[in-house]
Design an enzyme around this catalytic site. Structure first.
Site, PDB file in Angstrom:
ATOM      1  N   PRO A  97       0.788  -1.226   0.000  1.00 31.98           N
ATOM      2  CA  PRO A  97       0.000   0.000   0.000  1.00 31.98           C
ATOM      3  C   PRO A  97       0.826   1.286   0.000  1.00 31.98           C
ATOM      4  O   PRO A  97       1.885   1.357   0.629  1.00 31.98           O
ATOM      5  CB  PRO A  97      -0.814  -0.094   1.302  1.00 31.98           C
ATOM      6  CG  PRO A  97      -0.049  -1.031   2.160  1.00 31.98           C
ATOM      7  CD  PRO A  97       0.589  -2.018   1.220  1.00 31.98           C
ATOM      8  N   ASN A  98       0.283   2.254  -0.716  1.00 31.56           N
ATOM      9  CA  ASN A  98       0.814   3.628  -0.805  1.00 31.56           C
ATOM     10  C   ASN A  98       2.077   3.746  -1.654  1.00 31.56           C
ATOM     11  O   ASN A  98       2.547   4.864  -1.887  1.00 31.56           O
ATOM     12  CB  ASN A  98       1.058   4.226   0.601  1.00 31.56           C
ATOM     13  CG  ASN A  98      -0.215   4.262   1.424  1.00 31.56           C
ATOM     14  OD1 ASN A  98      -1.219   4.814   0.970  1.00 31.56           O
ATOM     15  ND2 ASN A  98      -0.211   3.649   2.587  1.00 31.56           N
ATOM     16  N   ARG A 153       4.918  11.139  -2.217  1.00 26.88           N
ATOM     17  CA  ARG A 153       4.714  10.815  -0.814  1.00 26.88           C
ATOM     18  C   ARG A 153       6.024  10.961  -0.032  1.00 26.88           C
ATOM     19  O   ARG A 153       7.021  10.319  -0.364  1.00 26.88           O
ATOM     20  CB  ARG A 153       4.252   9.355  -0.787  1.00 26.88           C
ATOM     21  CG  ARG A 153       4.199   8.724   0.533  1.00 26.88           C
ATOM     22  CD  ARG A 153       4.006   7.208   0.377  1.00 26.88           C
ATOM     23  NE  ARG A 153       3.931   6.636   1.697  1.00 26.88           N
ATOM     24  CZ  ARG A 153       4.324   5.424   2.001  1.00 26.88           C
ATOM     25  NH1 ARG A 153       4.796   4.615   1.070  1.00 26.88           N
ATOM     26  NH2 ARG A 153       4.230   4.999   3.230  1.00 26.88           N
ATOM     27  N   TYR A 184      11.303   8.844   1.166  1.00 21.38           N
ATOM     28  CA  TYR A 184      11.269   7.840   0.095  1.00 21.38           C
ATOM     29  C   TYR A 184      11.903   8.310  -1.215  1.00 21.38           C
ATOM     30  O   TYR A 184      11.994   7.533  -2.159  1.00 21.38           O
ATOM     31  CB  TYR A 184       9.817   7.406  -0.148  1.00 21.38           C
ATOM     32  CG  TYR A 184       9.199   6.761   1.071  1.00 21.38           C
ATOM     33  CD1 TYR A 184       9.736   5.590   1.600  1.00 21.38           C
ATOM     34  CD2 TYR A 184       8.110   7.342   1.717  1.00 21.38           C
ATOM     35  CE1 TYR A 184       9.199   5.003   2.733  1.00 21.38           C
ATOM     36  CE2 TYR A 184       7.563   6.754   2.854  1.00 21.38           C
ATOM     37  CZ  TYR A 184       8.111   5.596   3.357  1.00 21.38           C
ATOM     38  OH  TYR A 184       7.592   5.014   4.485  1.00 21.38           O
ATOM     39  N   ASN A 241       8.057  -5.772  -1.295  1.00 17.34           N
ATOM     40  CA  ASN A 241       8.009  -4.585  -0.438  1.00 17.34           C
ATOM     41  C   ASN A 241       6.557  -4.474   0.009  1.00 17.34           C
ATOM     42  O   ASN A 241       5.718  -3.916  -0.702  1.00 17.34           O
ATOM     43  CB  ASN A 241       8.450  -3.317  -1.173  1.00 17.34           C
ATOM     44  CG  ASN A 241       8.470  -2.110  -0.224  1.00 17.34           C
ATOM     45  OD1 ASN A 241       8.022  -2.209   0.927  1.00 17.34           O
ATOM     46  ND2 ASN A 241       8.986  -0.986  -0.696  1.00 17.34           N
ATOM     47  N   ALA A 249       3.388  -0.872   4.552  1.00 14.78           N
ATOM     48  CA  ALA A 249       2.858  -0.889   5.926  1.00 14.78           C
ATOM     49  C   ALA A 249       2.366  -2.266   6.368  1.00 14.78           C
ATOM     50  O   ALA A 249       2.380  -2.575   7.567  1.00 14.78           O
ATOM     51  CB  ALA A 249       1.732   0.129   6.047  1.00 14.78           C
ATOM     52  N   GLU A 263      12.959  -9.607   1.020  1.00 15.27           N
ATOM     53  CA  GLU A 263      12.192  -8.452   1.520  1.00 15.27           C
ATOM     54  C   GLU A 263      12.947  -7.169   1.148  1.00 15.27           C
ATOM     55  O   GLU A 263      14.157  -7.078   1.366  1.00 15.27           O
ATOM     56  CB  GLU A 263      12.065  -8.572   3.045  1.00 15.27           C
ATOM     57  CG  GLU A 263      11.324  -7.421   3.682  1.00 15.27           C
ATOM     58  CD  GLU A 263      11.286  -7.537   5.217  1.00 15.27           C
ATOM     59  OE1 GLU A 263      11.760  -8.558   5.769  1.00 15.27           O
ATOM     60  OE2 GLU A 263      10.793  -6.588   5.851  1.00 15.27           O
ATOM     61  N   HIS A 294      12.865  -2.783   1.273  1.00 19.27           N
ATOM     62  CA  HIS A 294      12.300  -1.493   1.680  1.00 19.27           C
ATOM     63  C   HIS A 294      13.205  -0.386   1.162  1.00 19.27           C
ATOM     64  O   HIS A 294      14.434  -0.533   1.184  1.00 19.27           O
ATOM     65  CB  HIS A 294      12.214  -1.372   3.204  1.00 19.27           C
ATOM     66  CG  HIS A 294      11.345  -2.414   3.819  1.00 19.27           C
ATOM     67  ND1 HIS A 294       9.975  -2.339   3.801  1.00 19.27           N
ATOM     68  CD2 HIS A 294      11.655  -3.569   4.446  1.00 19.27           C
ATOM     69  CE1 HIS A 294       9.476  -3.410   4.399  1.00 19.27           C
ATOM     70  NE2 HIS A 294      10.479  -4.183   4.793  1.00 19.27           N
ATOM     71  N   ARG A 320      13.541   3.853  12.191  1.00 18.03           N
ATOM     72  CA  ARG A 320      12.457   4.845  12.157  1.00 18.03           C
ATOM     73  C   ARG A 320      11.569   4.709  13.417  1.00 18.03           C
ATOM     74  O   ARG A 320      12.061   4.360  14.474  1.00 18.03           O
ATOM     75  CB  ARG A 320      11.677   4.662  10.846  1.00 18.03           C
ATOM     76  CG  ARG A 320      12.555   4.958   9.620  1.00 18.03           C
ATOM     77  CD  ARG A 320      11.801   4.804   8.329  1.00 18.03           C
ATOM     78  NE  ARG A 320      10.655   5.696   8.273  1.00 18.03           N
ATOM     79  CZ  ARG A 320       9.666   5.571   7.374  1.00 18.03           C
ATOM     80  NH1 ARG A 320       9.713   4.608   6.461  1.00 18.03           N
ATOM     81  NH2 ARG A 320       8.661   6.413   7.384  1.00 18.03           N
TER      82      ARG A 320
HETATM   83  C1  DQA Z   1       8.518   0.976   3.310  1.00 16.14           C
HETATM   84  C2  DQA Z   1       8.724   1.102   4.820  1.00 16.14           C
HETATM   85  C3  DQA Z   1       7.425   0.863   5.564  1.00 16.14           C
HETATM   86  O1  DQA Z   1       7.646   1.025   6.962  1.00 16.14           O
HETATM   87  C4  DQA Z   1       6.374   1.868   5.139  1.00 16.14           C
HETATM   88  O2  DQA Z   1       5.135   1.580   5.748  1.00 16.14           O
HETATM   89  C5  DQA Z   1       6.233   1.965   3.664  1.00 16.14           C
HETATM   90  C6  DQA Z   1       7.423   1.888   2.820  1.00 16.14           C
HETATM   91  C7  DQA Z   1       9.807   1.313   2.532  1.00 16.14           C
HETATM   92  O3  DQA Z   1       9.897   0.911   1.370  1.00 16.14           O
HETATM   93  O4  DQA Z   1      10.683   1.995   3.067  1.00 16.14           O
HETATM   94  O5  DQA Z   1       5.150   2.224   3.155  1.00 16.14           O
HETATM   95  O6  DQA Z   1       8.182  -0.372   3.025  1.00 16.14           O
END
Ligand code: DQA
Length: 148
Positions: A11-12, A19, A24, A75, A78, A99, A101, A108
């Site tokens: 998501p997002n 964002r 990011y 990825n 959240a 995994e 990110h 964080r």
């Molecule tokens: C994320 C890190 C997560 O904590 C966050 O909720 C994201 C992006 C990253 O790529 O840094 O949406 O996965």
């Protein structure tokens, strides 16, 4: 037979570029997809790159990866920190899981320290920004090849 890799985004991540750029960066998801595809080409692998804002859809795609892919790059955004359903779906996989990110969640907010993906992953790439998308594909291809 060429390798088939799934790269799933949660998501997002469709909002990347707009964002929280201070965290990011300014690359969009489509920029990241290009980087991931370049790495896949170098690995002579086929890449299926997707994004969803919906937990159930992510779970469906992880299940699909069981017999459609030789490795999964994820990825989960959240959902990494909240989803037992995703954790259970990942547990049912026998293919390698990488995994990824963009940021490093462990330096964080404290709620990002809880992680339902890492216990099911072969390895984690975090904190390298867009480069992580390339590294994730290369690592997944290497792990898949080791298996075959
Ligand atoms: C994320 C890190 C997560 O904590 C966050 O909720 C994201 C992006 C990253 O790529 O840094 O949406 O996965």
């Amino acid at each position: 037979m060429s390798l088939k890799l799934y790269f799933l985004n949660g998501p997002n991540l469709n909002l990347l570029g707009e964002r929280e750029p201070e965290i990011y960066g300014t690359a969009t998801l489509s920029d990241l997809e290009k980087l991931a595809n370049e790495a896949a080409q170098e690995e002579k692998a086929q890449l299926d790159f997707r994004q969803t804002n919906h937990e159930g859809e992510l779970v469906d795609w992880v299940q699909e990866a069981r017999d459609q892919a030789q490795a999964l790059i994820l990825n989960a955004a959240a959902y990494t920190h909240t989803s037992v359903a995703l954790h259970d779906a990942l547990k049912a996989l026998t293919i390698p899981v990488v995994e990824v990110h963009l940021s490093n969640p462990s330096n964080r907010e404290s709620f990002r320290k809880r992680n339902f993906v890492s216990p099911c992953a072969n390895g984690v790439i975090a904190g390298f920004g867009p480069l992580g998308y390339r590294l994730g594909v290369s690592a997944a291809a290497a792990l898949a090849r080791q298996r075959s």
